[in-house]
Write an enzyme that holds these catalytic residues in place. Sequence first.
Site, mmCIF file in Angstrom:
data_model
loop_
_atom_site.group_PDB
_atom_site.id
_atom_site.type_symbol
_atom_site.label_atom_id
_atom_site.label_comp_id
_atom_site.label_asym_id
_atom_site.label_seq_id
_atom_site.Cartn_x
_atom_site.Cartn_y
_atom_site.Cartn_z
ATOM 1 N N CYS D 21 2.355 34.679 39.664
ATOM 2 C CA CYS D 21 1.505 34.228 38.578
ATOM 3 C C CYS D 21 0.901 35.393 37.818
ATOM 4 C CB CYS D 21 0.355 33.387 39.130
ATOM 5 S SG CYS D 21 0.885 32.024 40.157
ATOM 6 N N ASN D 122 -3.572 34.988 41.431
ATOM 7 C CA ASN D 122 -2.213 35.524 41.577
ATOM 8 C C ASN D 122 -2.113 36.083 42.983
ATOM 9 O OD1 ASN D 122 -0.614 38.599 40.579
ATOM 10 N ND2 ASN D 122 0.378 36.732 41.274
ATOM 11 N N TYR D 262 10.646 44.779 39.731
ATOM 12 C CA TYR D 262 11.093 43.576 39.043
ATOM 13 C C TYR D 262 9.994 42.845 38.265
ATOM 14 C CZ TYR D 262 12.810 38.847 38.393
ATOM 15 O OH TYR D 262 13.167 37.655 37.848
#
Lengths: 490, 490, 490, 490
Positions: D21, D122, D262
């Site tokens: 998130c 998150n 990533y």
Amino acid sequence: MHQSYGLPEDIEDGDGLREKCGVFGIYGHPDAAAITALGLHALQHRGQEAAGIVAFDGKRFHSERRMGLVGDNFSRREVIERLPGNSAIGHTRYSTTGETILRNVQPLFAELNAGGFAIAHNGNLTNGLTIRRRLVREGAMMQSTTDTEVMLHLVARSSRNRFIDRFVDALREIEGAYAFVGLTNKKLVGARDPLGIRPLVLGELDGCPILASETCALDIIGAKYIRDIENGEVVIFDEDGVQSHKPFPPQRVRPCIFEYIYFARPDSVVGGRSVYDIRKAFGAQLARESAPDADVIVPVPDSGVPAAIGFAQEANIPYELGIIRNHYVGRTFIEPTQQIRELGVRLKHSANRAVVNGKRIVLLDDSLVRGTTSVKIVRMMRDAGAREVHFRVASPPITHPDYYGIDTPERDKLLAAQHDVEGMRQFIGADSLAFISVDGIYKAMGENGRNPLHPQFTDHCFTGEYPTPLTDREARDSQPRQLSLLAEAS
Amino acid sequence: MHQSYGLPEDIEDGDGLREKCGVFGIYGHPDAAAITALGLHALQHRGQEAAGIVAFDGKRFHSERRMGLVGDNFSRREVIERLPGNSAIGHTRYSTTGETILRNVQPLFAELNAGGFAIAHNGNLTNGLTIRRRLVREGAMMQSTTDTEVMLHLVARSSRNRFIDRFVDALREIEGAYAFVGLTNKKLVGARDPLGIRPLVLGELDGCPILASETCALDIIGAKYIRDIENGEVVIFDEDGVQSHKPFPPQRVRPCIFEYIYFARPDSVVGGRSVYDIRKAFGAQLARESAPDADVIVPVPDSGVPAAIGFAQEANIPYELGIIRNHYVGRTFIEPTQQIRELGVRLKHSANRAVVNGKRIVLLDDSLVRGTTSVKIVRMMRDAGAREVHFRVASPPITHPDYYGIDTPERDKLLAAQHDVEGMRQFIGADSLAFISVDGIYKAMGENGRNPLHPQFTDHCFTGEYPTPLTDREARDSQPRQLSLLAEAS
Amino acid sequence: MHQSYGLPEDIEDGDGLREKCGVFGIYGHPDAAAITALGLHALQHRGQEAAGIVAFDGKRFHSERRMGLVGDNFSRREVIERLPGNSAIGHTRYSTTGETILRNVQPLFAELNAGGFAIAHNGNLTNGLTIRRRLVREGAMMQSTTDTEVMLHLVARSSRNRFIDRFVDALREIEGAYAFVGLTNKKLVGARDPLGIRPLVLGELDGCPILASETCALDIIGAKYIRDIENGEVVIFDEDGVQSHKPFPPQRVRPCIFEYIYFARPDSVVGGRSVYDIRKAFGAQLARESAPDADVIVPVPDSGVPAAIGFAQEANIPYELGIIRNHYVGRTFIEPTQQIRELGVRLKHSANRAVVNGKRIVLLDDSLVRGTTSVKIVRMMRDAGAREVHFRVASPPITHPDYYGIDTPERDKLLAAQHDVEGMRQFIGADSLAFISVDGIYKAMGENGRNPLHPQFTDHCFTGEYPTPLTDREARDSQPRQLSLLAEAS
Amino acid sequence: MHQSYGLPEDIEDGDGLREKCGVFGIYGHPDAAAITALGLHALQHRGQEAAGIVAFDGKRFHSERRMGLVGDNFSRREVIERLPGNSAIGHTRYSTTGETILRNVQPLFAELNAGGFAIAHNGNLTNGLTIRRRLVREGAMMQSTTDTEVMLHLVARSSRNRFIDRFVDALREIEGAYAFVGLTNKKLVGARDPLGIRPLVLGELDGCPILASETCALDIIGAKYIRDIENGEVVIFDEDGVQSHKPFPPQRVRPCIFEYIYFARPDSVVGGRSVYDIRKAFGAQLARESAPDADVIVPVPDSGVPAAIGFAQEANIPYELGIIRNHYVGRTFIEPTQQIRELGVRLKHSANRAVVNGKRIVLLDDSLVRGTTSVKIVRMMRDAGAREVHFRVASPPITHPDYYGIDTPERDKLLAAQHDVEGMRQFIGADSLAFISVDGIYKAMGENGRNPLHPQFTDHCFTGEYPTPLTDREARDSQPRQLSLLAEAS
């Protein structure tokens, strides 16, 4: 938007294009669209599947067409604001067969060379499919599967110059029943078929002319009723006032008797007669013809109510609500599929045991079509303890289908086309069954009886006497099926 | 999904939590959700803003909660298929104030330690806000702004082990009017407040128990009526059968008189009495008390119809449909805003001039609240040519607001709290005005009159005698506003 | 469905009908609609506002037309299942001006006398409005405001018998740029304009012919590329195989140079040339013409990437991602309004400070139209610390609008029509600015340079030499406005 | 709104609650909600399934939570206008398992006794389910199935008075990875877990503090980056300015290495390092470790691009776009189902034959998880004519699942947990396969190598060394399944 193109089977069957509808139009009023929405709301009983309004703002036409009820779609301010202008026409729609698709919702619109033209139609053209085929052969492109659209093309293709001449050119080609309201960038136009099968009235609000299917659409907005548009009359309203045209050879008016029996709202005045009074008179006449010994009169709500009141007063038997209607569903005749129609009764009606239990009751209904609903209502009454159930119908047996804008099943599904009265009684399971006579209907309307040479009303459903040729129907019966045509249509 | 958090003003005002609702539950039937949907459809008149169903499939609970009508939301097969299981409860909702938001739609659900618990509520807790504040202070988190949710938290926080004990623990903390149906992973539960203010009946279908607000919800599915749940009774259905608990000291039942006057459907039997018969009896008693010389009795549709029939029969004056209702809109009392309420009359009713013109008419209505609708109806009758308009009301003057689940305006908007009968008559513009007397109501109910020591019905709206403490209301009046609280809530 | 009728101003202005689109068609494959959906997905870069598919099942045509992306509308199984049949055509659409409305979404469909006919069009007719006016004058009714629709009417009105003859009749009347795919109940048809301005290729999958705007639409489904449809060629596929017609006098092919610069996907092969290789060659040629001293080559993503790679390799300067694109928004050229277009840059691109800070950078873009985006990108680079910003454009200055299916602003909004190179440099705020030369473009394409007598490409945007008459445009300039026409249209 | 209640299997499996998130918060700015929407748009790559914003207007909290992209849901003015106030927090969400349902979309909100509290998260709590069970046992009611919600309950139940003390009380109970932003009626709060696994930065715009997951969310609105929130730090902003708390014993920071590989956007600066530079350094290190003889470097778009540029520069082999991405679909890792994931590749990527045909190519990707996508890409390259395909991966083999907020499959679906490198090479069908070494990763990050006693990064996916206890996971493995719990949950 999904669309399937290709003439549906039901169009081929001659069933597909018929509609039971309401129309409305107003010219020159600053709130044209809002007033049209209110008018259509008052005409909602004439069609609940879709509605549309086209307004003209002096420069552009604006159109809103929606599936569903007028109140659900046209009550919000932002929708009305998308329909600016001081002229507007509107339409409520109930389509008989198959899916109702948005491109069939009226008013339809076309760009003609002289300007835009919108049209809304109540009725059914008996040669609509025949003309449609001819037009397609000549290179016309259809945007809908309605019979109404042929009017657009006929007007567009007329070689005349003036709009009125083009419009009359088009009228001369069509047959059947119609009440049209149309809108151009200059005019509001109304037209009623040569026999006046479908109704159309003229009203006035703040000096502005209004056309509407029934007077109840005038009442809701406080408009004044002026007169009925006459059979075969074309009226045109523009800046210069009103013009009336009578392009057809004169005929006697012959309005559809079903407007009195079932269609029109009870507070409307149709052809100068109060619908409520006429329905009470049907009930009273029926009581005179066939009142049984009974304890209580129970109307099948809501369409049977006025006849039941008239019956009860004439027969001097108490009127009671033996059936309670759930107001949160539409009326029986309206449901789109047989399946829902059957479910409908349980969802819509319930027995009022306190009234029915142990009593001899007279059930009063306005009509008997397939009989499937009646079977359930009789059974519901017996389940609630009714000692005897006498069924009385305030219209004669329906033996023939309609082709003029009323949704009726084909003959083989009409109960009265398949059975005599005793057979029908057995089918619905009542202790007795009686219908008002055809002559009784005419008497209740103030006539001495039916004039067999010149029937005063369009009554083919009871008599089989259709007032116009049935061109599409005959073409269907006489011609081989043209399979190549099946893959077409817009 | 938009949400505004913070206690809305109207909750603070004590107006916000009240609902007029219907509840339904069934245990052990393979078609639990479909039957619940049908039951809710029959209870639709008790709340049209939203509806919900929770079903339990033996492993998981499934919930569907939607704004709008039962028939619009729960009639399609795919919705019912999303509610598998053989137990289900449902709720229809009408919220009085502000927006109805989805998180307030019932049944509410909570995960308790012992398993899931869903609950639906008809009524109003008079100490709901007081408990809510206490729970929040203790660290509870609220998912809705309904008073019903405190029941979930009270059950969750009970220190008892068995579900029934936790449930009764919770009931002991609440005050006011309630008919609850609840569902756990093992049980269906029903409860009615100690005075039985709100109704709840027990039925049976295919051997499975059903709980419902009214008997009409049994009739629609062909279920058998067994008995009323008693005041102060808690019933629990599970695999082992049924248990009945009476956790409160015994009191005389004192049902809300408004169920007979307005709420319940006429074909329901409430407390052993036919609602239709009682309404006719109200009309007949009213005729005995104050029938004028008149030509015709006109009901204000549809709630005034049974009383009008009773009045007409007693007074021997013809009953006629002088007002036609447009069935494509809901009923007056239901519209959410004053603005729409005023527009509503024009959209909903129209005068049937054929009945009214030149006549002395008696208008029969079930109740008179603000009077704004009545003003318009009287004017509509005069516009349609009525010679005299006599207004008769089949309930006594409403002088006090309700706090038990009925949407009534505050005192200063109740016409009868501001005016005497003559003042009211002038306000609505009738030639005469009369109400049934309070004693008349009791007589029509089969009593000798009102027992002032132990009134047989909850009738504070007419008498000001509230049957329970009004804790939230008193807290509001005695305490200073806690503004810090305004910025909270879920 | 809201519709406004009346020719919008922009149609009158000659701006309204142009589209940048992709077309696809397949004949005889059991998964025709699914394959068409995949093909359209691969052509999504040619139009993101709407998409449509028409399939023919041997009996009926089925159509789905939707606003939005192919992947959002045609990826679900139930949508594909509503498009049965083994022939289908499809279209993705990007309309230049005003609202895109559903009735304009292609393929368009019409019922002709010989059967249904669906058509999809990439390109723009330069005499579409002129023909439209003539047709309306003759009684035709328009269902859309697209220029494509005139093809339907021209085919419908042809006096010839065979479909191919009617189709060619229609082609003979139109001017401009087009790649058509059409579908009848028997045939798939494709046609490319006499100059081959817009591309159209022929492929094959499982033995079934496919028509598509670009080869990438063949690649996505693993279809084999067969050949380009030739300029002025009409191909027809039916049960008997394929026929090729060349109804026009032979001309040299003159494809639109913009397909190579911007339109086509880099992995497509257009006119036998790899688009990726050509774009790299544009970059390399540009480096040869005007490479500055610099530290890093930064492409304006994503359309500038291949040219930047070619430039970096030729100039031997490192290629780095100095601008990061947010993938969750569409590409600049696509945004519908100037306002959003300006906001767009901030939402779409961000500077990669690690690459830019303290460096002399070369910004590489594929084209410069209004220059508004470039202003912001240059400023963004300076804000991120760039020491010098050299702007290089891999196409010549655009001085003239397009009328063949590309959305370009009118002349007065084209930066290069208003400024010389130095003026443009000042406008965008770069330290230097250079464009590839017109001859450089031709060299990169493998030519010796532009042949002024017979230009090998359609390049009017750079040269002002339009390859066909601009009939509508001239009519607009020469005629007085016909205000009466404003009130029409469908 | 449909809801199924009952803990889904995947929650029991410990898979259900994890999210990848982005969070954002701003305090004291008049355009708080609009800025939050822009910030979330810049963080869109961190979660595309849903987004939400809660704003506080000084009196009430307002919440909008929607399924779908930020740009689709929060770009219209009317949505922003429903979020008034000068403080706001927001969240973008990507949930790993099962359906994402609206009640799980963050920020979550609760009414505490001291006022409202909204929170966005998150990361993932490794003891969230354990705490959840305890809370439910104590009578708490859950509104979502997220681990985040336990924070609300822990804060609500704290016995402390000051908000900061209650918040720290709650933090002390939770384990795992988190970056929280929270909003009360007085304060904006941020917190980062004791190891700083998930990132959180502090910025400033017009003097107002901003919290965001990455610096790119500052750049989009032109805000200034101030500093990273430290590991184990709690920051609070209110009228009196900023306070920083360090409630935990000091530990060395150990951020998640995957943010560099990533997660983060290439233009973000994470922990003081440019993500773009680090990725290029990964590529360069990989080239040093295992560059093959080859003609061209082809990035797997788009996440492999920076490493491919670094690799190409280091190995001096041309960088070319051998794979073209269709921008109209999301990125591979994001697709919700395996089925769509497999279809995805064909829809998303296509081979650029002009680059690939006849060449020895190096495919550069950022990571290799299941390997299913790589199989298809290698095959696609061969189908396009590649002579040799060498696969290079810019991260080490992933052998262990993540439990800190990254969606990774269970071990048995991780290719590197099932195969050695040769086995993997055979699986994907490449001519050679190589990964960057674990020490290579650390070197590219500027370290001398991995410090085995105190690893500088959270790298359990490559090493199996989890930095915190995995309480929920161990509970699942050690305890018998509590079936009674399956039937619960809200």
